[in-house]
Design an enzyme around this catalytic site. Sequence first.
Site, PDB file in Angstrom:
ATOM      1  N   ASN A 116       0.848  -1.198   0.000  1.00 25.77           N
ATOM      2  CA  ASN A 116       0.000   0.000   0.000  1.00 25.77           C
ATOM      3  C   ASN A 116       0.874   1.234   0.000  1.00 25.77           C
ATOM      4  O   ASN A 116       1.977   1.225   0.549  1.00 25.77           O
ATOM      5  CB  ASN A 116      -0.888   0.012   1.252  1.00 25.77           C
ATOM      6  CG  ASN A 116      -1.854   1.189   1.252  1.00 25.77           C
ATOM      7  OD1 ASN A 116      -2.427   1.531   0.220  1.00 25.77           O
ATOM      8  ND2 ASN A 116      -2.033   1.817   2.402  1.00 25.77           N
ATOM      9  N   HIS A 118       0.754   5.212   1.195  1.00 26.31           N
ATOM     10  CA  HIS A 118      -0.036   6.044   2.112  1.00 26.31           C
ATOM     11  C   HIS A 118       0.588   7.439   2.187  1.00 26.31           C
ATOM     12  O   HIS A 118       1.806   7.574   2.348  1.00 26.31           O
ATOM     13  CB  HIS A 118      -0.070   5.404   3.504  1.00 26.31           C
ATOM     14  CG  HIS A 118      -0.923   6.165   4.459  1.00 26.31           C
ATOM     15  ND1 HIS A 118      -2.306   6.079   4.452  1.00 26.31           N
ATOM     16  CD2 HIS A 118      -0.599   7.070   5.413  1.00 26.31           C
ATOM     17  CE1 HIS A 118      -2.782   6.890   5.380  1.00 26.31           C
ATOM     18  NE2 HIS A 118      -1.773   7.494   5.984  1.00 26.31           N
ATOM     19  N   SER A 145       4.617   6.985   2.504  1.00 32.23           N
ATOM     20  CA  SER A 145       5.176   5.688   2.921  1.00 32.23           C
ATOM     21  C   SER A 145       4.624   4.581   2.018  1.00 32.23           C
ATOM     22  O   SER A 145       3.449   4.606   1.657  1.00 32.23           O
ATOM     23  CB  SER A 145       4.758   5.347   4.357  1.00 32.23           C
ATOM     24  OG  SER A 145       5.090   6.380   5.252  1.00 32.23           O
ATOM     25  N   ASP A 154      -2.930   0.594   8.178  1.00 33.09           N
ATOM     26  CA  ASP A 154      -1.748   1.422   7.892  1.00 33.09           C
ATOM     27  C   ASP A 154      -0.597   1.111   8.848  1.00 33.09           C
ATOM     28  O   ASP A 154       0.236   1.970   9.140  1.00 33.09           O
ATOM     29  CB  ASP A 154      -2.088   2.922   7.955  1.00 33.09           C
ATOM     30  CG  ASP A 154      -3.127   3.321   6.905  1.00 33.09           C
ATOM     31  OD1 ASP A 154      -3.147   2.705   5.823  1.00 33.09           O
ATOM     32  OD2 ASP A 154      -3.904   4.255   7.167  1.00 33.09           O
TER      33      ASP A 154
HETATM   34  C1  GAR Z   1      -2.454   8.716  -3.245  1.00 29.99           C
HETATM   35  O1  GAR Z   1      -1.959   9.956  -2.798  1.00 29.99           O
HETATM   36  C2  GAR Z   1      -2.298   7.667  -2.166  1.00 29.99           C
HETATM   37  O2  GAR Z   1      -1.188   7.896  -1.343  1.00 29.99           O
HETATM   38  C3  GAR Z   1      -3.585   7.822  -1.405  1.00 29.99           C
HETATM   39  O3  GAR Z   1      -4.564   8.079  -2.372  1.00 29.99           O
HETATM   40  C4  GAR Z   1      -3.972   8.789  -3.446  1.00 29.99           C
HETATM   41  C5  GAR Z   1      -4.408   8.160  -4.743  1.00 29.99           C
HETATM   42  O4  GAR Z   1      -4.005   8.899  -5.849  1.00 29.99           O
HETATM   43  N1  GAR Z   1      -3.863   6.642  -0.650  1.00 29.99           N
HETATM   44  C6  GAR Z   1      -4.474   6.646   0.532  1.00 29.99           C
HETATM   45  O5  GAR Z   1      -4.861   7.653   1.067  1.00 29.99           O
HETATM   46  C7  GAR Z   1      -4.652   5.270   1.147  1.00 29.99           C
HETATM   47  N2  GAR Z   1      -5.016   5.403   2.507  1.00 29.99           N
HETATM   48  P1  GAR Z   1      -4.108   8.300  -7.302  1.00 29.99           P
HETATM   49  O6  GAR Z   1      -5.508   7.700  -7.438  1.00 29.99           O
HETATM   50  O7  GAR Z   1      -3.946   9.482  -8.214  1.00 29.99           O
HETATM   51  O8  GAR Z   1      -3.037   7.279  -7.455  1.00 29.99           O
END
Ligand code: GAR
Length: 222
Positions: A116, A118, A145, A154
């Site tokens: 994942n 995060h 991370s 997480d």
């Molecule tokens: C990313 O910034 C990722 O780190 C976050 O969602 C976004 C997705 O962007 N993930 C979380 O918050 C998971 N808890 P994307 O759809 O443009 O790749």
Amino acid sequence: MTRKPPDHRNLSLVVLISGNGSNLQSIIDATESGRLKARICAVISNEPDAYGLKRAEIHEIENQVIDHRSFTSRKAFDQALHRSIRSFEPDYLVLAGFMRILGSAFIQANVDKILNIHPSLLPAYKGLDTHQRVIENNETEHGVSIHLVTPELDGGPIIIQGRYPIDASDTLADLKRRGHQLEHRMYPLVLQWLSEGKLQIRDNSIVFEQHPLREPIEFENV
Ligand code: GAR
């Protein structure tokens, strides 16, 4: 249960998304350029309108919607997701902006396989709205991370972290943009390490260059 070791020359991946899919795009680009020796067997979204599905379509990658709203329980959703993933026999499940919490039965069934990304320097700021909370708390540093997924939300072992300073004038959009810039470099790199065998995941722990990883790798030192 023993499972066949990943073919390090060519990893097979299933990418799980819920939204825009810019991280998915960075992984697609890395595979297409040959930097990352991996094949994305499928992209699965729990959100029917996720733009990432379109990205998969454009690149002729199999894509599916498994809408969590069509299930009466989390468990039933997880089971449908598991059935679908199993049909692709991936080496790794790559959570790239996948905004559903997976149950422990699903995670146990895919032990050592789920990654994942995060948007925080874990263990700080688990959960949602990390950028907002970081600004509210006047933090001077923030980051990204990539970690192994374990049943603790997480909370799995962290593989790598990328960090950036925050100015008092920074907005939510600034943090999101800077975080994404890092993410798009970090995720393909971690997958590349897995494909090369430089990074290995065994029994819920991380092995890097043949040594157990005791602290997260700092992206700026790579
Ligand atoms: C990313 O910034 C990722 O780190 C976050 O969602 C976004 C997705 O962007 N993930 C979380 O918050 C998971 N808890 P994307 O759809 O443009 O790749």
